[in-house]
Scaffold this motif. Structure first.
Motif, PDB file in Angstrom:
ATOM      1  N   LEU A  59       1.056  -1.330   0.023  1.00 20.49           N
ATOM      2  CA  LEU A  59       0.046  -0.083  -0.011  1.00 20.49           C
ATOM      3  C   LEU A  59       0.842   1.385   0.024  1.00 20.49           C
ATOM      4  O   LEU A  59       0.580   2.423  -0.652  1.00 20.49           O
ATOM      5  N   LEU A  60       2.011   1.268   0.746  1.00 17.59           N
ATOM      6  CA  LEU A  60       2.922   2.376   0.672  1.00 17.59           C
ATOM      7  C   LEU A  60       3.481   2.474  -0.621  1.00 17.59           C
ATOM      8  O   LEU A  60       3.743   3.820  -1.203  1.00 17.59           O
ATOM      9  N   GLY A  61       3.806   1.583  -1.400  1.00 16.02           N
ATOM     10  CA  GLY A  61       4.253   1.711  -2.877  1.00 16.02           C
ATOM     11  C   GLY A  61       3.138   2.345  -3.630  1.00 16.02           C
ATOM     12  O   GLY A  61       3.578   3.187  -4.505  1.00 16.02           O
ATOM     13  N   GLN A  62       1.884   1.998  -3.568  1.00 17.94           N
ATOM     14  CA  GLN A  62       0.900   2.492  -4.306  1.00 17.94           C
ATOM     15  C   GLN A  62       0.540   3.947  -3.849  1.00 17.94           C
ATOM     16  O   GLN A  62       0.591   4.884  -4.743  1.00 17.94           O
ATOM     17  N   PRO A 109      11.187   5.866  10.201  1.00 19.50           N
ATOM     18  CA  PRO A 109      12.095   6.661   9.474  1.00 19.50           C
ATOM     19  C   PRO A 109      12.962   5.825   8.472  1.00 19.50           C
ATOM     20  O   PRO A 109      13.712   6.412   7.706  1.00 19.50           O
ATOM     21  N   GLU A 110      12.578   4.271   8.574  1.00 18.36           N
ATOM     22  CA  GLU A 110      13.782   3.323   7.780  1.00 18.36           C
ATOM     23  C   GLU A 110      13.060   3.259   6.614  1.00 18.36           C
ATOM     24  O   GLU A 110      13.584   2.614   5.688  1.00 18.36           O
ATOM     25  N   ILE A 111      11.772   3.809   6.354  1.00 16.56           N
ATOM     26  CA  ILE A 111      11.198   3.395   4.946  1.00 16.56           C
ATOM     27  C   ILE A 111      11.363   4.786   4.069  1.00 16.56           C
ATOM     28  O   ILE A 111      11.042   6.000   4.470  1.00 16.56           O
ATOM     29  N   SER A 112      11.569   4.518   2.736  1.00 18.34           N
ATOM     30  CA  SER A 112      12.115   5.844   2.007  1.00 18.34           C
ATOM     31  C   SER A 112      10.893   6.476   1.479  1.00 18.34           C
ATOM     32  O   SER A 112      11.071   7.563   0.916  1.00 18.34           O
ATOM     33  N   VAL A 113       9.598   6.012   1.554  1.00 18.90           N
ATOM     34  CA  VAL A 113       8.731   6.753   0.891  1.00 18.90           C
ATOM     35  C   VAL A 113       8.423   8.038   1.725  1.00 18.90           C
ATOM     36  O   VAL A 113       8.188   7.977   2.949  1.00 18.90           O
ATOM     37  N   LYS A 114       8.104   8.961   0.974  1.00 16.18           N
ATOM     38  CA  LYS A 114       7.939  10.359   1.447  1.00 16.18           C
ATOM     39  C   LYS A 114       6.455  10.583   1.658  1.00 16.18           C
ATOM     40  O   LYS A 114       5.883  10.788   0.776  1.00 16.18           O
ATOM     41  N   ALA A 115       6.352  10.486   3.053  1.00 15.18           N
ATOM     42  CA  ALA A 115       4.548  10.623   3.440  1.00 15.18           C
ATOM     43  C   ALA A 115       4.459  10.922   4.942  1.00 15.18           C
ATOM     44  O   ALA A 115       5.651  11.023   5.543  1.00 15.18           O
ATOM     45  N   TYR A 116       3.240  11.183   5.477  1.00 17.75           N
ATOM     46  CA  TYR A 116       3.195  11.726   6.444  1.00 17.75           C
ATOM     47  C   TYR A 116       2.235  10.888   7.436  1.00 17.75           C
ATOM     48  O   TYR A 116       1.117  10.593   7.016  1.00 17.75           O
ATOM     49  N   ASN A 117       2.501  10.729   8.660  1.00 21.41           N
ATOM     50  CA  ASN A 117       1.506   9.933   9.783  1.00 21.41           C
ATOM     51  C   ASN A 117       0.556  11.067  10.265  1.00 21.41           C
ATOM     52  O   ASN A 117       0.930  12.173  10.682  1.00 21.41           O
ATOM     53  N   ARG A 161      -3.079   1.850  18.102  1.00 20.11           N
ATOM     54  CA  ARG A 161      -3.376   3.223  17.470  1.00 20.11           C
ATOM     55  C   ARG A 161      -3.594   2.897  15.969  1.00 20.11           C
ATOM     56  O   ARG A 161      -3.314   1.875  15.484  1.00 20.11           O
ATOM     57  N   PHE A 162      -4.263   3.915  15.651  1.00 21.99           N
ATOM     58  CA  PHE A 162      -4.800   4.210  14.068  1.00 21.99           C
ATOM     59  C   PHE A 162      -4.411   5.233  13.338  1.00 21.99           C
ATOM     60  O   PHE A 162      -4.476   6.213  14.036  1.00 21.99           O
ATOM     61  N   TYR A 163      -3.754   4.999  12.147  1.00 18.20           N
ATOM     62  CA  TYR A 163      -3.214   6.195  11.472  1.00 18.20           C
ATOM     63  C   TYR A 163      -3.773   6.370  10.312  1.00 18.20           C
ATOM     64  O   TYR A 163      -4.137   5.455   9.301  1.00 18.20           O
ATOM     65  N   ALA A 164      -3.807   7.591   9.839  1.00 19.95           N
ATOM     66  CA  ALA A 164      -4.039   7.786   8.226  1.00 19.95           C
ATOM     67  C   ALA A 164      -2.612   8.394   7.806  1.00 19.95           C
ATOM     68  O   ALA A 164      -2.023   9.422   8.375  1.00 19.95           O
ATOM     69  N   ILE A 165      -2.291   7.800   6.572  1.00 20.21           N
ATOM     70  CA  ILE A 165      -0.864   8.142   6.097  1.00 20.21           C
ATOM     71  C   ILE A 165      -1.132   8.570   4.810  1.00 20.21           C
ATOM     72  O   ILE A 165      -1.880   8.007   3.782  1.00 20.21           O
ATOM     73  N   ARG A 180      -0.066  18.538   5.312  1.00 21.84           N
ATOM     74  CA  ARG A 180      -1.711  18.987   5.733  1.00 21.84           C
ATOM     75  C   ARG A 180      -2.841  18.138   4.859  1.00 21.84           C
ATOM     76  O   ARG A 180      -2.748  17.824   3.738  1.00 21.84           O
ATOM     77  N   LEU A 181      -3.806  17.971   5.623  1.00 23.51           N
ATOM     78  CA  LEU A 181      -4.925  17.009   5.148  1.00 23.51           C
ATOM     79  C   LEU A 181      -5.569  18.239   4.380  1.00 23.51           C
ATOM     80  O   LEU A 181      -6.236  19.002   4.938  1.00 23.51           O
TER      81      LEU A 181
END
Length: 300
Positions: free
Chosen positions: A136-139, A156-164, A272-276, A281-282
């Motif tokens: 899903l992170l790849g998508q 931080p070890e994941i290279s995908v540029k996204a936000y929690n 815990r539940f996250y939207a990534i 900003r949303l």
């Protein structure tokens, strides 16, 4: 010109993918099958990919073909909308939101999170894709998703540029079929020592928290099943195979939908539940609705 594709070829590919065979696509497009076959081979050479595999008499999209088909769907849908707008016809096209949901997210939590977005007055078309976190992170990184719902944050070890974006936390409730619940409710939580237990697969936040809590309590339940699908886990629990845990925020729904009873509860475990998202900003109205409702209603 480099980077451009022939949209006539793309139209033939899209129609074959929709119809499942060249014969049906040929009827719809009123051309011969050899013509369609030639156009698709040309498209594949231009893209340097294989779009179809053959399964018996039917053509099946490859993994990259599925990606191409989703883009083609959007392209031709926008084309139809453009014609409607130019002729001042109502499009009736709702806002679209594509959501990735990890397997371990309880289906009832996903439902409670998504409903506020689907209830927006301006209308929202939601597409849900369930898969492993890494896929899903790849998508998400390819902008195929608007957000990912997960029980673990992007590390931080994941290279995908996204936000929690933390949506909320919940304590844990333990459930079982009525007979098992009556047996293990007494002297909870000590009664769980040696009890048959159904667990999420290692790697999920819930599994780590449960293992940590068992160790702290000095408990060694008998693990009779491990699952990456939260709904399947609950079905086994419903049938009396073992005790299982779920977020306390959906305790009422789990009891009602699966006919199980509460064995006990603890706030020492916090799931815990996250939207990534790729945005800090949303901004998407659907994502904003999910976040606001989660913080004020579901977990509030």
């Amino acid at each position: 010109m480099e980077g451009w594709i022939n949209y006539h070829h793309l139209l033939y590919f899209w129609m074959v993918a929709k119809e499942g065979s060249m014969a049906e696509a040929a009827k719809r497009l009123r051309v011969s099958q050899p013509t369609i076959s030639t156009q698709i081979r040309t498209l594949e050479r231009a893209l340097d990919v294989q779009l179809f595999d053959r399964s018996g008499r039917r053509l099946v999209l490859t993994e990259v073909g599925q990606v191409a088909f989703r883009y083609a769907e959007d392209i031709f849908s926008l084309g139809r909308e453009m014609v409607d707008v130019l002729h001042q016809r109502p499009t009736g096209r709702p806002l679209r939101m594509v959501v990735g949901v990890t397997y371990v997210i309880p289906k009832l939590v996903a439902y409670r999170l998504l409903m506020p977005a689907m209830s927006l007055p301006e209308g929202l078309h939601v597409v849900c894709r369930e898969d492993r976190f890494d896929r899903l992170l790849g998508q998400l990184s390819r902008h195929e998703l608007d957000l990912v719902l997960s029980d673990v944050p992007l590390g931080p070890e994941i290279s995908v540029k996204a936000y929690n974006h933390l949506l909320g936390t919940s304590g844990m409730t333990f459930f079982a079929a009525p007979a098992l619940a009556a047996k293990y409710r007494r002297a909870f939580p000590g009664s769980l020592d040696g009890a048959p237990f159904l667990l999420p697969l290692p790697g999920s936040s819930a599994r780590r928290e449960l293992d940590r809590w068992f160790d702290k309590q000095g408990l060694r339940p008998e693990v009779v099943g491990q699952f990456d699908d939260s709904a399947l886990l609950k079905v086994f629990g419903q049938r009396g195979v073992g005790v299982f845990a779920g977020p306390s925020v959906i305790e009422k729904e789990i009891k009602h939908d699966y006919g199980v009873r509460v064995v006990g509860r603890t706030d020492a475990i916090q799931e815990r539940f996250y939207a990534i998202t790729v945005a800090r900003r949303l901004e998407h109205p659907g994502v904003v609705a999910i976040s606001d409702s989660a913080k004020t209603t579901l977990f509030g």
